[in-house]
Design a protein around this motif. Structure first.
Motif, PDB file in Angstrom:
ATOM      1  N   LYS A   7       0.864  -1.238  -0.049  1.00 46.54           N
ATOM      2  CA  LYS A   7      -0.005  -0.098   0.163  1.00 46.54           C
ATOM      3  C   LYS A   7       0.661   1.318  -0.033  1.00 46.54           C
ATOM      4  O   LYS A   7       0.378   2.326  -0.483  1.00 46.54           O
ATOM      5  CB  LYS A   7      -0.973  -0.064   1.269  1.00 46.54           C
ATOM      6  N   THR A   8       2.059   1.356   0.454  1.00 44.29           N
ATOM      7  CA  THR A   8       2.876   2.317   0.543  1.00 44.29           C
ATOM      8  C   THR A   8       3.957   2.828  -0.553  1.00 44.29           C
ATOM      9  O   THR A   8       4.585   3.722  -0.510  1.00 44.29           O
ATOM     10  CB  THR A   8       3.416   2.447   2.011  1.00 44.29           C
ATOM     11  N   ALA A   9       4.245   1.608  -1.309  1.00 38.06           N
ATOM     12  CA  ALA A   9       5.379   1.825  -2.389  1.00 38.06           C
ATOM     13  C   ALA A   9       4.775   2.650  -3.311  1.00 38.06           C
ATOM     14  O   ALA A   9       3.765   2.875  -4.018  1.00 38.06           O
ATOM     15  CB  ALA A   9       5.689   0.426  -3.169  1.00 38.06           C
ATOM     16  N   GLN A  10       6.052   3.268  -3.813  1.00 37.62           N
ATOM     17  CA  GLN A  10       5.741   4.646  -4.781  1.00 37.62           C
ATOM     18  C   GLN A  10       6.375   4.225  -6.505  1.00 37.62           C
ATOM     19  O   GLN A  10       5.895   4.850  -7.347  1.00 37.62           O
ATOM     20  CB  GLN A  10       6.286   5.831  -4.404  1.00 37.62           C
ATOM     21  N   ASN A  11       7.225   3.402  -6.242  1.00 31.61           N
ATOM     22  CA  ASN A  11       7.642   2.827  -7.751  1.00 31.61           C
ATOM     23  C   ASN A  11       8.086   1.476  -7.467  1.00 31.61           C
ATOM     24  O   ASN A  11       8.147   0.865  -6.453  1.00 31.61           O
ATOM     25  CB  ASN A  11       9.010   3.738  -7.997  1.00 31.61           C
ATOM     26  N   ARG A  12       8.388   0.827  -8.721  1.00 28.66           N
ATOM     27  CA  ARG A  12       8.583  -0.792  -8.599  1.00 28.66           C
ATOM     28  C   ARG A  12      10.019  -1.047  -7.962  1.00 28.66           C
ATOM     29  O   ARG A  12       9.773  -1.984  -7.035  1.00 28.66           O
ATOM     30  CB  ARG A  12       8.682  -1.032 -10.218  1.00 28.66           C
ATOM     31  N   GLU A  13      11.060  -0.311  -8.115  1.00 30.52           N
ATOM     32  CA  GLU A  13      12.158  -0.715  -7.371  1.00 30.52           C
ATOM     33  C   GLU A  13      11.882  -0.490  -5.870  1.00 30.52           C
ATOM     34  O   GLU A  13      12.340  -1.587  -4.927  1.00 30.52           O
ATOM     35  CB  GLU A  13      13.497   0.331  -7.894  1.00 30.52           C
ATOM     36  N   GLY A  14      11.418   0.553  -5.311  1.00 32.88           N
ATOM     37  CA  GLY A  14      11.130   0.778  -3.989  1.00 32.88           C
ATOM     38  C   GLY A  14      10.217  -0.236  -3.618  1.00 32.88           C
ATOM     39  O   GLY A  14      10.217  -0.832  -2.473  1.00 32.88           O
ATOM     40  N   PHE A  15       9.264  -0.830  -4.465  1.00 33.52           N
ATOM     41  CA  PHE A  15       8.179  -1.750  -3.862  1.00 33.52           C
ATOM     42  C   PHE A  15       8.950  -3.181  -3.468  1.00 33.52           C
ATOM     43  O   PHE A  15       8.585  -3.756  -2.528  1.00 33.52           O
ATOM     44  CB  PHE A  15       7.217  -1.824  -5.144  1.00 33.52           C
ATOM     45  N   VAL A  16       9.961  -3.490  -4.456  1.00 27.85           N
ATOM     46  CA  VAL A  16      10.733  -4.590  -4.377  1.00 27.85           C
ATOM     47  C   VAL A  16      11.451  -4.745  -2.982  1.00 27.85           C
ATOM     48  O   VAL A  16      11.659  -5.560  -2.241  1.00 27.85           O
ATOM     49  CB  VAL A  16      11.409  -5.081  -5.465  1.00 27.85           C
ATOM     50  N   LYS A  17      12.204  -3.651  -2.751  1.00 33.76           N
ATOM     51  CA  LYS A  17      13.107  -3.372  -1.735  1.00 33.76           C
ATOM     52  C   LYS A  17      12.360  -3.238  -0.284  1.00 33.76           C
ATOM     53  O   LYS A  17      12.577  -3.829   0.762  1.00 33.76           O
ATOM     54  CB  LYS A  17      14.065  -2.236  -1.736  1.00 33.76           C
ATOM     55  N   ASN A  18      11.028  -2.779  -0.555  1.00 33.13           N
ATOM     56  CA  ASN A  18      10.239  -2.390   0.558  1.00 33.13           C
ATOM     57  C   ASN A  18       9.665  -3.901   1.032  1.00 33.13           C
ATOM     58  O   ASN A  18       9.524  -4.506   2.200  1.00 33.13           O
ATOM     59  CB  ASN A  18       8.747  -1.642   0.309  1.00 33.13           C
ATOM     60  N   LEU A  19       9.469  -4.900   0.012  1.00 41.23           N
ATOM     61  CA  LEU A  19       8.818  -6.367   0.360  1.00 41.23           C
ATOM     62  C   LEU A  19       9.909  -7.109   1.124  1.00 41.23           C
ATOM     63  O   LEU A  19       9.791  -7.442   2.133  1.00 41.23           O
ATOM     64  CB  LEU A  19       8.538  -7.126  -0.844  1.00 41.23           C
ATOM     65  N   ARG A  20      11.237  -6.956   0.446  1.00 38.01           N
ATOM     66  CA  ARG A  20      12.342  -7.566   1.216  1.00 38.01           C
ATOM     67  C   ARG A  20      12.650  -7.124   2.559  1.00 38.01           C
ATOM     68  O   ARG A  20      12.659  -7.951   3.426  1.00 38.01           O
ATOM     69  CB  ARG A  20      13.677  -7.175   0.408  1.00 38.01           C
ATOM     70  N   GLU A  21      12.539  -5.687   2.790  1.00 37.89           N
ATOM     71  CA  GLU A  21      12.707  -5.099   4.279  1.00 37.89           C
ATOM     72  C   GLU A  21      11.520  -5.607   5.379  1.00 37.89           C
ATOM     73  O   GLU A  21      11.794  -6.025   6.063  1.00 37.89           O
ATOM     74  CB  GLU A  21      13.108  -3.761   4.140  1.00 37.89           C
ATOM     75  N   SER A  22      10.389  -5.502   4.533  1.00 38.74           N
ATOM     76  CA  SER A  22       9.256  -5.877   5.579  1.00 38.74           C
ATOM     77  C   SER A  22       9.217  -7.491   5.762  1.00 38.74           C
ATOM     78  O   SER A  22       8.865  -7.562   6.958  1.00 38.74           O
ATOM     79  CB  SER A  22       7.943  -5.388   4.647  1.00 38.74           C
ATOM     80  N   ALA A  23       9.582  -8.302   5.030  1.00 39.53           N
ATOM     81  CA  ALA A  23       9.519  -9.592   5.246  1.00 39.53           C
ATOM     82  C   ALA A  23      10.789  -9.962   6.378  1.00 39.53           C
ATOM     83  O   ALA A  23      10.613 -10.704   7.123  1.00 39.53           O
ATOM     84  CB  ALA A  23       9.865 -10.528   3.989  1.00 39.53           C
ATOM     85  N   PHE A  24      11.992  -9.507   6.075  1.00 42.52           N
ATOM     86  CA  PHE A  24      13.114  -9.747   6.919  1.00 42.52           C
ATOM     87  C   PHE A  24      12.751  -9.191   8.381  1.00 42.52           C
ATOM     88  O   PHE A  24      12.987 -10.054   9.119  1.00 42.52           O
ATOM     89  CB  PHE A  24      14.349  -8.991   6.343  1.00 42.52           C
ATOM     90  N   TYR A  25      12.247  -8.019   8.515  1.00 43.06           N
ATOM     91  CA  TYR A  25      11.850  -7.579  10.090  1.00 43.06           C
ATOM     92  C   TYR A  25      10.920  -8.236  10.523  1.00 43.06           C
ATOM     93  O   TYR A  25      10.564  -8.502  11.744  1.00 43.06           O
ATOM     94  CB  TYR A  25      11.883  -6.029   9.741  1.00 43.06           C
ATOM     95  N   ALA A  26       9.893  -8.585   9.745  1.00 40.69           N
ATOM     96  CA  ALA A  26       8.425  -9.293  10.258  1.00 40.69           C
ATOM     97  C   ALA A  26       9.171 -10.560  10.835  1.00 40.69           C
ATOM     98  O   ALA A  26       8.383 -11.301  11.703  1.00 40.69           O
ATOM     99  CB  ALA A  26       7.465  -9.467   9.239  1.00 40.69           C
ATOM    100  N   ALA A  27      10.124 -11.407  10.287  1.00 40.99           N
ATOM    101  CA  ALA A  27      10.757 -12.607  10.661  1.00 40.99           C
ATOM    102  C   ALA A  27      11.639 -12.169  11.847  1.00 40.99           C
ATOM    103  O   ALA A  27      12.356 -13.509  11.993  1.00 40.99           O
ATOM    104  CB  ALA A  27      11.373 -13.022   9.537  1.00 40.99           C
ATOM    105  N   GLY A  28      11.726 -11.073  12.250  1.00 47.56           N
ATOM    106  CA  GLY A  28      12.516 -10.991  13.652  1.00 47.56           C
ATOM    107  C   GLY A  28      14.158 -10.986  13.107  1.00 47.56           C
ATOM    108  O   GLY A  28      14.848 -10.818  14.019  1.00 47.56           O
ATOM    109  N   GLY A  29      14.175 -10.736  11.835  1.00 45.98           N
ATOM    110  CA  GLY A  29      15.971 -10.692  11.293  1.00 45.98           C
ATOM    111  C   GLY A  29      16.432 -12.013  11.381  1.00 45.98           C
ATOM    112  O   GLY A  29      17.800 -12.181  11.642  1.00 45.98           O
ATOM    113  N   GLN A  30      15.658 -13.219  11.633  1.00 39.49           N
ATOM    114  CA  GLN A  30      16.214 -14.616  11.909  1.00 39.49           C
ATOM    115  C   GLN A  30      16.364 -15.301  10.756  1.00 39.49           C
ATOM    116  O   GLN A  30      16.890 -16.512  10.771  1.00 39.49           O
ATOM    117  CB  GLN A  30      15.531 -14.970  13.055  1.00 39.49           C
TER     118      GLN A  30
END
Length: 109
Positions: free
Chosen positions: A13-36
């Motif tokens: 819902k918050t991505a403004q561009n495709r590259e930013g969208f992909v990076k945001n998916l990566r970071e969101s998943a990594f931190y949601a998994a506790g960085g583990q």
């Protein structure tokens, strides 16, 4: 692991561009998994080979008609046989990337 899906939904819902969208998916998943765990985000219309072990979560998200797979996992290998760049894939975790090419070898933290 349910929190991962909620974080991914929020990033869509918050991505403004495709590259930013992909990076945001990566970071969101990594931190949601506790960085583990390792995370891979891949444009599913591109060719790839995955041999991932200990998959903790999988989801998908769409940006402007492009569907991305999102894996959260322990270790394994992933090979991008399509185009690179952040518009097609992004990953985070503990890995080696021989020859800085399309093959990524993930390790447990």
């Amino acid at each position: 692991m349910l929190g991962i899906a909620n974080k991914i939904e929020a990033s869509i819902k918050t991505a403004q561009n495709r590259e930013g969208f992909v990076k945001n998916l990566r970071e969101s998943a990594f931190y949601a998994a506790g960085g583990q765990y390792n995370v891979m985000v891949m444009n599913l219309s591109q060719g790839y080979e995955d041999h991932l072990n200990g998959v903790k979560a999988y989801g998908s998200a769409t940006y402007d008609g492009v569907v991305y797979g999102i894996w959260v996992f322990e270790d394994g290998t992933f090979k991008n046989v399509g185009d690179g760049g952040y518009i097609n894939w992004a990953f985070r975790g503990w890995y080696d990337r021989p020859n800085n090419g399309g093959l990524v070898e993930f390790h447990r933290p």
